[in-house]
Design a protein around this motif. Structure first.
Motif, PDB file in Angstrom:
ATOM      1  N   ARG A 185      14.171  -0.243 -19.717  1.00 44.61           N
ATOM      2  CA  ARG A 185      14.248  -1.161 -17.818  1.00 44.61           C
ATOM      3  C   ARG A 185      14.776  -2.325 -17.995  1.00 44.61           C
ATOM      4  NH1 ARG A 185      14.261   2.876 -13.971  1.00 44.61           N
ATOM      5  NH2 ARG A 185      15.437   0.197 -13.065  1.00 44.61           N
ATOM      6  N   ARG A 241      15.438  -3.911 -14.759  1.00 46.29           N
ATOM      7  CA  ARG A 241      14.663  -4.445 -13.914  1.00 46.29           C
ATOM      8  C   ARG A 241      14.202  -5.906 -14.993  1.00 46.29           C
ATOM      9  NH1 ARG A 241      10.261   0.357 -13.985  1.00 46.29           N
ATOM     10  NH2 ARG A 241      11.443   1.736 -12.317  1.00 46.29           N
ATOM     11  N   LEU A 242      14.034  -6.644 -16.111  1.00 43.73           N
ATOM     12  CA  LEU A 242      13.562  -7.574 -16.463  1.00 43.73           C
ATOM     13  C   LEU A 242      14.411  -8.283 -16.008  1.00 43.73           C
ATOM     14  CD1 LEU A 242      11.891  -9.602 -18.310  1.00 43.73           C
ATOM     15  CD2 LEU A 242      13.372  -8.575 -20.402  1.00 43.73           C
ATOM     16  N   THR A 283      16.470  -8.001 -13.387  1.00 41.57           N
ATOM     17  CA  THR A 283      16.195  -8.840 -11.585  1.00 41.57           C
ATOM     18  C   THR A 283      14.817  -9.707 -11.594  1.00 41.57           C
ATOM     19  OG1 THR A 283      17.405  -6.841 -11.315  1.00 41.57           O
ATOM     20  CG2 THR A 283      15.263  -7.116  -9.484  1.00 41.57           C
ATOM     21  N   ALA A 284      13.683  -9.686 -12.361  1.00 43.26           N
ATOM     22  CA  ALA A 284      12.795 -10.112 -12.057  1.00 43.26           C
ATOM     23  C   ALA A 284      13.014 -11.598 -13.215  1.00 43.26           C
ATOM     24  CB  ALA A 284      11.662  -9.512 -13.508  1.00 43.26           C
ATOM     25  N   THR A 319       9.262  -4.486 -19.547  1.00 45.00           N
ATOM     26  CA  THR A 319       9.286  -3.138 -18.425  1.00 45.00           C
ATOM     27  C   THR A 319       9.545  -2.560 -19.269  1.00 45.00           C
ATOM     28  OG1 THR A 319      11.862  -4.670 -19.052  1.00 45.00           O
ATOM     29  CG2 THR A 319      10.146  -5.814 -17.226  1.00 45.00           C
ATOM     30  N   TYR A 325       4.768  -4.169 -18.381  1.00 47.40           N
ATOM     31  CA  TYR A 325       3.989  -3.477 -17.362  1.00 47.40           C
ATOM     32  C   TYR A 325       2.800  -2.779 -17.858  1.00 47.40           C
ATOM     33  CZ  TYR A 325       8.173  -3.539 -13.643  1.00 47.40           C
ATOM     34  OH  TYR A 325       9.050  -4.042 -13.182  1.00 47.40           O
ATOM     35  N   ASP A 337       6.977  -2.863 -10.389  1.00 50.99           N
ATOM     36  CA  ASP A 337       6.633  -3.784  -9.697  1.00 50.99           C
ATOM     37  C   ASP A 337       7.226  -4.618 -10.334  1.00 50.99           C
ATOM     38  OD1 ASP A 337       5.877  -5.843  -7.418  1.00 50.99           O
ATOM     39  OD2 ASP A 337       4.182  -5.576  -7.909  1.00 50.99           O
ATOM     40  N   THR A 338       8.597  -5.050  -9.599  1.00 54.23           N
ATOM     41  CA  THR A 338       9.826  -6.011  -9.916  1.00 54.23           C
ATOM     42  C   THR A 338       8.828  -7.471  -9.459  1.00 54.23           C
ATOM     43  OG1 THR A 338      11.758  -4.515 -10.401  1.00 54.23           O
ATOM     44  CG2 THR A 338      12.394  -6.764  -9.768  1.00 54.23           C
ATOM     45  N   PHE A 382       6.102  -8.566 -11.115  1.00 56.57           N
ATOM     46  CA  PHE A 382       6.516  -8.965 -12.209  1.00 56.57           C
ATOM     47  C   PHE A 382       7.829 -10.611 -12.367  1.00 56.57           C
ATOM     48  CE2 PHE A 382       8.712  -9.498 -16.674  1.00 56.57           C
ATOM     49  CZ  PHE A 382       7.902  -8.248 -17.516  1.00 56.57           C
ATOM     50  N   ALA A 383       8.737 -10.338 -11.542  1.00 56.16           N
ATOM     51  CA  ALA A 383       9.026 -12.386 -10.713  1.00 56.16           C
ATOM     52  C   ALA A 383       8.745 -13.578 -11.281  1.00 56.16           C
ATOM     53  CB  ALA A 383       9.993 -11.666  -9.790  1.00 56.16           C
TER      54      ALA A 383
END
Length: 354
Positions: free
Chosen positions: A195, A198-199, A201-202, A263, A286, A304-305, A308-309
Protein backbone atom coordinates in the motif's frame (compact mmCIF):
# COMPACT_ATOMS: atom_id res chain seq x y z
CA UNK A 1 24.35 -29.75 15.40
CA UNK A 2 22.65 -30.11 12.04
CA UNK A 3 20.08 -27.47 11.02
CA UNK A 4 18.09 -27.53 7.78
CA UNK A 5 16.01 -24.55 6.63
CA UNK A 6 13.38 -25.32 3.98
CA UNK A 7 11.72 -22.56 1.94
CA UNK A 8 9.27 -22.67 -0.92
CA UNK A 9 11.77 -20.48 -2.77
CA UNK A 10 14.96 -19.60 -0.92
CA UNK A 11 16.43 -16.94 -3.18
CA UNK A 12 13.70 -14.46 -4.11
CA UNK A 13 13.86 -10.97 -2.62
CA UNK A 14 11.60 -11.19 0.42
CA UNK A 15 11.42 -11.12 4.19
CA UNK A 16 11.25 -14.89 4.76
CA UNK A 17 14.26 -15.44 2.57
CA UNK A 18 16.29 -12.68 4.17
CA UNK A 19 15.62 -13.96 7.67
CA UNK A 20 16.43 -17.52 6.59
CA UNK A 21 19.83 -16.61 5.14
CA UNK A 22 20.66 -14.39 8.13
CA UNK A 23 19.90 -17.22 10.57
CA UNK A 24 21.71 -19.79 8.42
CA UNK A 25 24.87 -17.68 8.24
CA UNK A 26 24.76 -16.89 11.94
CA UNK A 27 24.27 -20.49 13.05
CA UNK A 28 26.93 -21.71 10.63
CA UNK A 29 29.29 -19.13 12.10
CA UNK A 30 28.70 -20.75 15.49
CA UNK A 31 29.88 -24.09 14.18
CA UNK A 32 26.58 -25.72 13.26
CA UNK A 33 26.19 -27.69 10.03
CA UNK A 34 23.54 -25.69 8.17
CA UNK A 35 21.72 -26.17 4.87
CA UNK A 36 19.17 -23.98 3.11
CA UNK A 37 16.83 -25.87 0.80
CA UNK A 38 14.62 -24.18 -1.77
CA UNK A 39 11.79 -26.34 -3.07
CA UNK A 40 11.72 -24.32 -6.30
CA UNK A 41 14.13 -22.09 -8.15
CA UNK A 42 13.74 -18.34 -8.05
CA UNK A 43 12.80 -16.43 -11.18
CA UNK A 44 15.02 -13.53 -10.05
CA UNK A 45 17.62 -14.78 -7.53
CA UNK A 46 18.84 -12.30 -4.92
CA UNK A 47 22.14 -12.83 -3.14
CA UNK A 48 21.76 -12.25 0.59
CA UNK A 49 25.15 -13.43 1.81
CA UNK A 50 28.35 -12.76 -0.13
CA UNK A 51 30.26 -15.74 1.28
CA UNK A 52 27.84 -18.33 2.70
CA UNK A 53 29.12 -20.65 5.40
CA UNK A 54 26.21 -22.98 4.79
CA UNK A 55 25.22 -25.29 1.95
CA UNK A 56 22.43 -24.40 -0.45
CA UNK A 57 20.18 -26.74 -2.46
CA UNK A 58 17.37 -26.28 -4.96
CA UNK A 59 15.10 -29.32 -5.26
CA UNK A 60 13.19 -28.42 -8.42
CA UNK A 61 14.44 -26.27 -11.27
CA UNK A 62 10.87 -25.22 -12.06
CA UNK A 63 9.44 -22.04 -10.61
CA UNK A 64 6.92 -22.15 -7.81
CA UNK A 65 3.37 -22.79 -8.95
CA UNK A 66 1.30 -25.87 -9.60
CA UNK A 67 3.58 -28.51 -11.12
CA UNK A 68 2.15 -31.64 -12.64
CA UNK A 69 1.60 -34.68 -10.46
CA UNK A 70 4.57 -36.58 -11.87
CA UNK A 71 6.91 -33.61 -11.56
CA UNK A 72 5.82 -33.10 -7.96
CA UNK A 73 6.37 -36.78 -7.15
CA UNK A 74 9.87 -36.71 -8.67
CA UNK A 75 10.73 -33.55 -6.73
CA UNK A 76 9.45 -35.06 -3.49
CA UNK A 77 11.64 -38.13 -4.02
CA UNK A 78 14.68 -35.90 -4.52
CA UNK A 79 13.75 -33.92 -1.41
CA UNK A 80 13.28 -37.09 0.67
CA UNK A 81 16.72 -38.37 -0.39
CA UNK A 82 18.29 -35.02 0.47
CA UNK A 83 16.68 -35.03 3.91
CA UNK A 84 17.75 -38.62 4.59
CA UNK A 85 21.34 -37.60 3.86
CA UNK A 86 21.20 -34.99 6.62
CA UNK A 87 22.55 -35.83 10.03
CA UNK A 88 20.10 -35.85 12.96
CA UNK A 89 19.14 -32.37 14.06
CA UNK A 90 16.42 -29.84 13.25
CA UNK A 91 14.36 -29.00 10.19
CA UNK A 92 13.06 -25.42 10.21
CA UNK A 93 10.06 -25.20 7.87
CA UNK A 94 9.48 -21.56 7.03
CA UNK A 95 5.82 -21.32 5.98
CA UNK A 96 2.51 -23.23 6.13
CA UNK A 97 2.90 -24.53 2.56
CA UNK A 98 6.40 -25.81 3.36
CA UNK A 99 5.17 -27.47 6.56
CA UNK A 100 2.37 -29.25 4.71
CA UNK A 101 4.72 -30.57 2.04
CA UNK A 102 7.96 -31.26 3.88
CA UNK A 103 6.90 -32.44 7.36
CA UNK A 104 5.62 -35.84 6.10
CA UNK A 105 8.98 -36.44 4.38
CA UNK A 106 11.19 -35.80 7.41
CA UNK A 107 13.23 -38.77 8.64
CA UNK A 108 13.07 -39.69 12.32
CA UNK A 109 16.34 -37.92 13.12
CA UNK A 110 15.14 -34.45 12.12
CA UNK A 111 13.00 -32.62 14.68
CA UNK A 112 10.39 -30.38 13.06
CA UNK A 113 10.09 -26.65 13.75
CA UNK A 114 7.40 -24.78 11.83
CA UNK A 115 7.71 -21.02 11.48
CA UNK A 116 5.03 -18.52 10.59
CA UNK A 117 6.29 -15.14 9.44
CA UNK A 118 2.91 -13.44 9.40
CA UNK A 119 0.59 -12.21 12.10
CA UNK A 120 -2.46 -13.89 13.61
CA UNK A 121 -4.58 -11.15 12.02
CA UNK A 122 -3.29 -12.02 8.55
CA UNK A 123 -3.57 -15.78 9.06
CA UNK A 124 -7.20 -15.41 10.10
CA UNK A 125 -8.01 -13.59 6.88
CA UNK A 126 -6.72 -16.26 4.51
CA UNK A 127 -6.06 -20.00 4.23
CA UNK A 128 -3.03 -19.89 6.54
CA UNK A 129 -4.95 -20.29 9.79
CA UNK A 130 -6.69 -23.44 8.61
CA UNK A 131 -3.39 -24.92 7.43
CA UNK A 132 -1.72 -24.05 10.73
CA UNK A 133 -4.56 -25.71 12.64
CA UNK A 134 -4.18 -28.88 10.55
CA UNK A 135 -0.44 -29.22 10.30
CA UNK A 136 1.35 -27.36 13.10
CA UNK A 137 0.08 -29.29 16.17
CA UNK A 138 1.98 -32.36 15.00
CA UNK A 139 5.32 -30.53 14.83
CA UNK A 140 7.89 -30.60 17.60
CA UNK A 141 7.60 -26.81 17.85
CA UNK A 142 5.62 -23.99 16.23
CA UNK A 143 7.41 -20.64 16.18
CA UNK A 144 5.82 -17.19 15.84
CA UNK A 145 7.30 -13.70 15.71
CA UNK A 146 6.01 -12.17 18.94
CA UNK A 147 4.68 -13.28 22.30
CA UNK A 148 1.33 -11.76 21.37
CA UNK A 149 1.12 -13.85 18.19
CA UNK A 150 2.31 -17.02 19.95
CA UNK A 151 -0.42 -16.61 22.57
CA UNK A 152 -3.11 -15.87 19.98
CA UNK A 153 -2.16 -18.89 17.87
CA UNK A 154 -2.08 -21.13 20.93
CA UNK A 155 -5.64 -20.01 21.72
CA UNK A 156 -7.11 -19.53 18.25
CA UNK A 157 -5.43 -22.48 16.52
CA UNK A 158 -5.35 -24.75 19.60
CA UNK A 159 -1.60 -25.16 19.40
CA UNK A 160 0.06 -26.90 22.35
CA UNK A 161 3.55 -26.15 21.02
CA UNK A 162 3.61 -22.38 20.34
CA UNK A 163 6.86 -20.48 20.95
CA UNK A 164 7.97 -16.95 20.10
CA UNK A 165 11.22 -15.96 18.43
CA UNK A 166 11.75 -12.59 16.73
CA UNK A 167 13.43 -11.97 13.43
CA UNK A 168 17.11 -11.07 13.80
CA UNK A 169 18.75 -7.96 12.49
CA UNK A 170 21.33 -8.78 9.81
CA UNK A 171 23.94 -6.92 11.87
CA UNK A 172 24.33 -4.17 14.43
CA UNK A 173 25.32 -0.75 13.04
CA UNK A 174 27.83 1.35 14.91
CA UNK A 175 26.65 4.55 13.22
CA UNK A 176 23.22 6.13 13.53
CA UNK A 177 21.42 8.65 11.38
CA UNK A 178 21.85 12.33 12.16
CA UNK A 179 18.11 12.68 11.45
CA UNK A 180 18.82 15.93 9.63
CA UNK A 181 18.21 14.92 6.01
CA UNK A 182 14.69 15.86 4.79
CA UNK A 183 13.89 12.33 3.69
CA UNK A 184 11.15 9.80 4.46
CA UNK A 185 12.10 6.23 3.52
CA UNK A 186 9.80 3.38 2.48
CA UNK A 187 11.22 -0.09 1.81
CA UNK A 188 9.53 -3.09 0.23
CA UNK A 189 8.20 -4.70 -2.92
CA UNK A 190 6.13 -2.37 -5.05
CA UNK A 191 3.10 -4.63 -4.72
CA UNK A 192 -0.46 -3.97 -3.66
CA UNK A 193 -0.17 -5.43 -0.16
CA UNK A 194 2.47 -2.83 0.78
CA UNK A 195 0.00 0.00 0.00
CA UNK A 196 2.62 2.53 -1.04
CA UNK A 197 -0.26 4.45 -2.61
CA UNK A 198 -1.44 5.25 0.91
CA UNK A 199 2.07 6.33 1.87
CA UNK A 200 2.29 8.66 -1.12
CA UNK A 201 -1.11 10.14 -0.23
CA UNK A 202 -0.08 10.59 3.41
CA UNK A 203 3.21 12.21 2.41
CA UNK A 204 1.40 14.62 0.11
CA UNK A 205 -1.07 15.52 2.89
CA UNK A 206 1.52 15.73 5.66
CA UNK A 207 2.48 19.33 5.02
CA UNK A 208 6.18 18.42 5.00
CA UNK A 209 7.52 21.17 2.73
CA UNK A 210 10.27 20.95 0.14
CA UNK A 211 13.06 19.89 0.31
CA UNK A 212 11.40 16.92 2.10
CA UNK A 213 11.23 13.88 -0.20
CA UNK A 214 9.80 10.38 -0.04
CA UNK A 215 12.25 7.70 -1.23
CA UNK A 216 10.86 4.25 -2.07
CA UNK A 217 13.35 1.37 -2.21
CA UNK A 218 12.17 -1.73 -4.05
CA UNK A 219 10.76 -2.83 -7.38
CA UNK A 220 7.61 -4.55 -8.51
CA UNK A 221 4.52 -4.53 -10.68
CA UNK A 222 3.03 -1.39 -9.11
CA UNK A 223 5.80 0.99 -10.25
CA UNK A 224 3.92 2.68 -13.09
CA UNK A 225 0.71 2.95 -11.10
CA UNK A 226 2.54 4.49 -8.15
CA UNK A 227 4.29 7.01 -10.39
CA UNK A 228 0.92 8.07 -11.76
CA UNK A 229 -0.51 8.24 -8.24
CA UNK A 230 2.32 10.52 -7.10
CA UNK A 231 1.57 12.81 -10.05
CA UNK A 232 -2.13 12.95 -9.15
CA UNK A 233 -1.22 13.82 -5.55
CA UNK A 234 1.01 16.66 -6.78
CA UNK A 235 4.27 15.22 -5.41
CA UNK A 236 5.74 13.53 -8.49
CA UNK A 237 8.87 15.68 -8.17
CA UNK A 238 9.33 14.69 -4.50
CA UNK A 239 8.71 10.93 -4.66
CA UNK A 240 11.91 9.16 -5.70
CA UNK A 241 11.67 5.55 -6.87
CA UNK A 242 15.06 4.04 -6.07
CA UNK A 243 14.55 0.54 -7.43
CA UNK A 244 16.19 -2.52 -5.91
CA UNK A 245 19.12 -1.71 -3.63
CA UNK A 246 21.71 -4.42 -2.78
CA UNK A 247 21.60 -5.59 0.83
CA UNK A 248 25.11 -4.30 1.54
CA UNK A 249 24.02 -0.77 0.59
CA UNK A 250 20.89 -0.63 2.73
CA UNK A 251 22.66 0.73 5.84
CA UNK A 252 23.46 3.84 3.81
CA UNK A 253 19.77 4.26 3.00
CA UNK A 254 18.84 4.29 6.68
CA UNK A 255 21.70 6.64 7.57
CA UNK A 256 20.42 9.06 4.93
CA UNK A 257 16.84 9.03 6.25
CA UNK A 258 15.14 10.93 9.05
CA UNK A 259 11.88 8.94 9.06
CA UNK A 260 10.80 5.47 7.95
CA UNK A 261 7.19 4.76 7.01
CA UNK A 262 5.32 1.44 6.74
CA UNK A 263 1.78 1.34 5.33
CA UNK A 264 1.36 -2.39 4.64
CA UNK A 265 -2.03 -4.08 4.95
CA UNK A 266 -0.38 -6.85 6.96
CA UNK A 267 3.08 -7.61 8.36
CA UNK A 268 4.65 -10.08 10.74
CA UNK A 269 7.77 -8.49 12.23
CA UNK A 270 9.09 -6.24 9.46
CA UNK A 271 12.86 -6.04 9.13
CA UNK A 272 12.46 -2.53 7.79
CA UNK A 273 11.27 -1.35 11.21
CA UNK A 274 14.04 -3.22 13.03
CA UNK A 275 16.78 -1.89 10.75
CA UNK A 276 15.42 1.65 11.00
CA UNK A 277 15.40 1.39 14.79
CA UNK A 278 18.95 0.00 14.88
CA UNK A 279 20.09 3.05 12.89
CA UNK A 280 18.27 5.37 15.29
CA UNK A 281 15.60 6.33 12.77
CA UNK A 282 12.04 6.76 14.11
CA UNK A 283 9.23 5.10 12.18
CA UNK A 284 5.51 5.50 11.61
CA UNK A 285 3.52 2.34 10.87
CA UNK A 286 0.01 0.99 10.73
CA UNK A 287 -0.83 -1.07 13.81
CA UNK A 288 -1.37 -4.39 12.00
CA UNK A 289 0.33 -6.98 14.23
CA UNK A 290 2.01 -7.80 17.51
CA UNK A 291 5.31 -7.88 15.63
CA UNK A 292 4.87 -4.31 14.41
CA UNK A 293 4.04 -3.21 17.95
CA UNK A 294 7.12 -5.01 19.29
CA UNK A 295 9.33 -3.00 16.94
CA UNK A 296 8.14 0.21 18.61
CA UNK A 297 7.15 2.62 15.81
CA UNK A 298 4.63 5.44 16.17
CA UNK A 299 1.39 3.53 15.60
CA UNK A 300 -1.55 4.63 13.45
CA UNK A 301 -4.84 2.70 13.08
CA UNK A 302 -4.77 0.50 9.97
CA UNK A 303 -5.84 2.35 6.84
CA UNK A 304 -6.02 5.77 8.56
CA UNK A 305 -4.24 7.82 5.90
CA UNK A 306 -5.16 11.09 7.56
CA UNK A 307 -3.68 10.00 10.89
CA UNK A 308 -0.57 8.77 9.11
CA UNK A 309 -0.18 12.14 7.40
CA UNK A 310 -0.49 13.94 10.74
CA UNK A 311 2.30 11.87 12.29
CA UNK A 312 4.59 12.32 9.29
CA UNK A 313 4.02 16.07 9.38
CA UNK A 314 4.53 16.25 13.14
CA UNK A 315 7.84 14.42 13.03
CA UNK A 316 9.06 16.18 9.89
CA UNK A 317 8.58 19.46 11.75
CA UNK A 318 10.28 18.43 15.01
CA UNK A 319 13.97 17.46 14.97
CA UNK A 320 13.88 17.18 18.75
CA UNK A 321 11.04 14.64 18.69
CA UNK A 322 12.78 12.67 15.94
CA UNK A 323 15.92 12.45 18.08
CA UNK A 324 13.94 11.36 21.13
CA UNK A 325 12.06 8.65 19.27
CA UNK A 326 15.17 7.56 17.36
CA UNK A 327 17.14 7.02 20.58
CA UNK A 328 14.25 5.05 22.10
CA UNK A 329 13.95 2.93 18.95
CA UNK A 330 17.64 2.02 18.98
CA UNK A 331 17.45 1.00 22.63
CA UNK A 332 14.46 -1.23 21.85
CA UNK A 333 16.27 -2.74 18.85
CA UNK A 334 18.95 -4.17 21.15
CA UNK A 335 16.63 -7.14 21.70
CA UNK A 336 16.90 -8.03 18.00
CA UNK A 337 20.68 -8.01 17.75
CA UNK A 338 21.88 -11.09 15.84
CA UNK A 339 23.72 -12.70 18.75
CA UNK A 340 20.72 -12.39 21.04
CA UNK A 341 18.36 -13.97 18.52
CA UNK A 342 20.85 -16.75 17.74
CA UNK A 343 21.14 -17.42 21.49
CA UNK A 344 17.36 -17.75 21.58
CA UNK A 345 17.41 -20.24 18.68
CA UNK A 346 20.00 -22.38 20.42
CA UNK A 347 17.86 -22.29 23.56
CA UNK A 348 14.92 -23.50 21.47
CA UNK A 349 16.99 -26.37 20.07
CA UNK A 350 17.86 -27.49 23.61
CA UNK A 351 14.18 -27.25 24.58
CA UNK A 352 13.04 -29.34 21.60
CA UNK A 353 15.63 -32.06 22.29
CA UNK A 354 14.40 -32.62 25.85
Amino acid sequence: MNVVFACLDADTLGGIQRVTHTLAQGLAGRGHDVRVIGLHRSAAPFRYVAEPRYRRHVVSRTRSGRPGRLARARADRRLARLLRDCAPGFAVLTSPSVVARVAPLLPDGLRSIGQYHGSYEHAGGCWHLGSIRRHYPGLDQAVFLSEDDAWRFSEGALLPNAWSLPNPLPGWPERVSTLEAPRVLGVGRLEGVKRFDRLITAFAASGAPPPWELHLVGDGAELDRLRAHAAREGVADRVVFRGRVPAERMPGEYLAASLVALTSEHEGLPLTLLEAAAHGVPAVAYDVSGGVRAAGPVLVPPGDTGGFALELGRLAGSPRERRRLGAAARARAEAFRPDRVLDAWETLFVHVRR
